[in-house]
Enzyme design. Structure first.
Site, mmCIF file in Angstrom:
data_model
loop_
_atom_site.group_PDB
_atom_site.id
_atom_site.type_symbol
_atom_site.label_atom_id
_atom_site.label_comp_id
_atom_site.label_asym_id
_atom_site.label_seq_id
_atom_site.Cartn_x
_atom_site.Cartn_y
_atom_site.Cartn_z
ATOM 1 N N GLU B 71 31.170 65.869 48.325
ATOM 2 C CA GLU B 71 30.652 64.500 48.426
ATOM 3 C C GLU B 71 31.315 63.693 49.533
ATOM 4 O O GLU B 71 30.650 62.952 50.258
ATOM 5 C CB GLU B 71 30.853 63.753 47.094
ATOM 6 C CG GLU B 71 29.929 64.189 45.976
ATOM 7 C CD GLU B 71 30.323 65.525 45.400
ATOM 8 O OE1 GLU B 71 31.486 65.924 45.565
ATOM 9 O OE2 GLU B 71 29.467 66.168 44.781
ATOM 10 N N HIS B 141 27.362 62.221 33.462
ATOM 11 C CA HIS B 141 25.982 62.223 33.972
ATOM 12 C C HIS B 141 25.268 60.944 33.561
ATOM 13 O O HIS B 141 24.056 60.909 33.484
ATOM 14 C CB HIS B 141 25.217 63.444 33.444
ATOM 15 C CG HIS B 141 25.757 64.753 33.927
ATOM 16 N ND1 HIS B 141 26.849 65.358 33.374
ATOM 17 C CD2 HIS B 141 25.364 65.562 34.941
ATOM 18 C CE1 HIS B 141 27.110 66.485 34.015
ATOM 19 N NE2 HIS B 141 26.226 66.637 34.966
#
Lengths: 389, 337
Positions: B71, B141
């Site tokens: 990322e 999540h």
């Protein structure tokens, strides 16, 4: 703990012998055999792990039972997930059993281990019971993390999880190794990550720290060929993960052969414990399921490929063949183990389905360490919950 | 006055859900802007939420490509591409994974124009990430990290509530000459379906939208929570005879203080709701500003109905989220204050 099955009574010499439970030698079976295993590729090492290894009958039966338990546990989890009794995310380990079992066979329970989210197998080999693991999957209070962690966050003594964020566990593992070195207890830390995580920046930061300070950490890249749905060729400039440590010596191991993994782990553990610093192992392994239960696992690889690995390199079949062809066990004996394992899993699943969920107070517990209890603000301004640790 | 985006009502529309409207926006962008590139984990085959389906086949693998699992690398790389003149659209697979990139966003992207005296900027960077609770996401999540980024001058943070808004706002973010973070409510990817125009259109940033006018309470939310607010407004009308003004903030940073304050001056009561934990959540900023601007107009203390100050729970999610009953109770308390 492994105990010889009672079916051996059929082959026992006399009824009197039935009273003795352990350390029997059966005239019918070979007690130990030597096996040739694949030579490991090495990197910056003058010698590698041994290629001729000895396995005893007891070891073989124990590896078989452990791997079979892990396999059946994962398949049961698959079943429960499809019945929506397990919800959320569930990453299954079947196919990779040889890695967890081989590593554990080479280290002690007093050593430390940390891995990523495909952790059910390691939770078991590190000392968790099937019951507690399954109850954690279903989110019940009997779960190994009290039902608050779920599939990805299982912990037990000297096992630091169970980590959802990819690559985040690696610097942590180095920190644990530092503690071992600092305390001078000649323990080490086994720090696992996958082929996808191998491209994360923090892993390289950790390599540097571990090598600089000669930390007793075994970095292990469990290369199952796919980072979720991306094959290693499409994600990595170099797929020689065992060389990625650059200044850290590396070994590439056949991760489907439990004896290969054990031997390489022994080699690595000796290296670390002798104070030479970190070492890197790449275990070439394979997972039968998709990345998680939401991934069918066939859109980025063919069913033929999965079938081929299952038929040619399945870790449990390989061990079974070895034991049977060297007269180290009988077919009935192994079948008996299968039956016992199945029962254990069924009982655990029953527990996991019927155990109550954690109490609502647990929602706010264990946020901080606190004494006295801390007030937790939330959904509406006039009500506060208490957090206790 | 209702703020509405204007588009040609005669232009053809198509039934699309949220992820399809995102694909449509990206399709329009790749078609009209030859420098536009889309990259991120798994975007090539269409993305884990199908937002980029078909784009690689249509526009080529040098314009829609996968990155490895990194990322920090993705965003850093995106900043570089944007500085060099490309329209870079980076995808972070889940907003929960954006933190390795936090340094790049806050220290590099947000400050580029400022520290170079306007010589350089990465304005053509847009970062997209699925956001918010989904029913079974648990700790990693389900997060809503807009508050972390709201604290950073130099970037824009935008959250749509529906397919029509999503396409317009995403196209605005891409066109905007500042680095933007676009959070997409993942629970709405399939659940929200609307008739969305096929042609590109923009919805202006930093303009809150009044969905329903009212006179007694102002309800402010964004993303998924707006749909909860609409239900709450209906409940309040039916059960309490209370008329609610529902406002979708849309742009978190910089946020439309004028619309919210004007509304509170009218109604005298404000309820702000979001899934993120209450301490330091964005409702705190809104609340603080409104009490500064509209102190004498307030009939009751400003109410924030937000998530608990805990990590997003696994098994306790239904108790954690600020559902309609909690919001309804809050309205009741404000009315009876």
């Amino acid at each position: 703990e492994y105990e010889p099955s009672h079916i051996y009574l059929n082959r026992a010499v006399s009824a009197g012998a039935a009273a003795v439970v352990s350390a029997r030698t059966y005239a019918d079976f070979t007690n130990e055999a030597t096996f040739e295993i694949k030579k490991c590729d090495t990197f910056k090492l003058d010698e590698g792990p041994a290629t001729q290894v000895v396995m005893t009958r007891d070891e073989g039966l124990q590896y078989y039972r452990t791997m079979q338990t892990m396999r059946r546990m994962e398949l049961k989890a698959d079943q429960l997930y499809k019945q929506k009794i397990i919800r959320g995310f569930c990453h299954l380990y079947d196919g990779q059993e040889a890695c967890a079992v081989g590593i554990e066979a080479a280290i002690n329970l007093s050593d430390h281990l940390i891995t990523a989210y495909r952790a059910h197998g390691y939770t078991y080999t590190r000392g968790g019971t099937v019951k507690k693991i399954m109850a954690e999957l279903t989110g019940r209070r009997g779960g190994i993390a009290k039902g608050k962690g779920g599939s990805m966050h299982m912990y037990c003594k000297h096992f630091y999880g169970g980590n959802g964020i990819v690559g985040a566990q690696v610097p942590l593992g180095a920190g644990v190794a530092l503690a071992c070195k600092y305390q001078g207890n000649s323990e080490l830390c086994v720090c696992l990550y996958g082929d996808g995580a191998a491209n994360q920046g923090q892993i390289f930061e950790t390599y540097n720290m571990a090598a600089l300070w000669k930390l007793p950490v075994i970095f292990i890249c469990e290369n199952n060929g796919y980072g979720m749905g991306t094959s290693v060729e499409r994600a990595a400039a170099s797929t020689d993960y065992f060389k990625r440590g650059e200044f850290i010596p590396g070994v590439r191991v056949d991760g489907m052969d439990v004896l290969c993994v054990r031997e390489a782990s022994r080699f690595a553990a000796d290296y670390c414990r002798s104070g030479k610093g970190p070492i890197l192992m790449e275990l070439q392994t394979y997972r039968y399921h998709g990345h998680s239960m939401s991934d069918p696992g066939v859109s980025y690889r063919t069913r033929e490929e999965i079938q081929e690995v299952r038929s040619k390199s399945d870790p449990i079949s390989m061990l079974k063949d070895r034991m049977l062809s060297n007269n180290m066990a009988s077919v009935e004996e192994l079948k008996e183990i299968d039956v016992e394992v199945r029962k254990e899993i069924e009982d655990a699943a029953q527990f996991a389905t019927t155990d109550p969920e954690p109490p609502l107070e647990d929602l706010c517990n264990h946020i901080f360490h606190n004494n006295p209890p801390l007030e937790v603000r939330g959904t509406n301004p006039w009500s506060k919950l208490k957090s206790v640790s | 006055q209702k703020r509405r985006f204007t588009f040609n009502l005669n232009c053809p529309t198509q039934k699309m859900n949220l992820f399809q409207s995102i694909t449509s926006a990206l399709d329009n962008t790749l078609a009209s802007d030859p420098t536009a590139v889309i990259f991120g984990e798994d975007v090539a085959f269409g993305g884990v939420f199908r937002c980029t389906v078909g784009l690689r086949d249509k526009y080529g693998k040098d314009r829609v490509f996968n990155t490895p699992l990194c990322e920090q690398g993705i965003v850093g790389f995106g900043i570089g591409a944007a500085v060099a003149g490309a329209t870079a659209i980076a995808e972070i697979q889940f907003a929960d994974y954006i933190y390795p990139a936090f340094d790049q966003i806050v220290n590099e992207a947000a400050k580029y124009r400022y520290r170079s005296g306007n010589l350089f900027d990465c304005g053509s960077l847009t970062i997209r990430a699925p956001w918010g609770c989904v029913g079974h996401g648990s700790l990693y999540h389900s997060q809503s990290p807009e508050a972390f980024f709201a604290h950073c001058p130099g970037i824009k943070v935008v959250i749509p509530r529906s397919p029509v808004q999503a396409k317009g706002l995403l196209l605005s973010c891409i066109a905007d000459k500042n680095p933007c973070i676009f959070f997409e409510p993942k629970i709405l990817y399939r659940a929200a379906v609307e008739q969305v125009p096929e042609e590109p259109y923009i919805i202006p940033l930093s303009q809150a939208e009044i969905l329903q006018e009212g006179s007694d309470v102002t309800l402010v939310a964004w993303g998924t929570q707006i749909h909860v607010m609409k239900e709450v407004a209906a409940m309040a009308q039916e059960k309490l005879g209370v008329s609610c003004e529902v406002i979708d903030l849309q742009t978190i940073l910089p946020w439309d203080t004028e619309t919210i304050c004007k509304s509170v001056v009218k109604t005298g009561r404000l309820l702000i709701s979001h899934e993120a934990p209450i301490t330091g959540g964005f409702a705190a900023e809104i609340s603080s500003t409104v009490q500064e601007e509209c102190f004498l107009n307030l009939e009751a203390p400003i109410s924030r109905v937000c998530g608990y100050d805990t990590p997003f729970p696994h098994i306790f999610e239904p108790f954690y989220i600020p559902d309609k009953w909690k919001c309804f109770e809050a309205i009741k308390k404000m009315i009876n204050y």
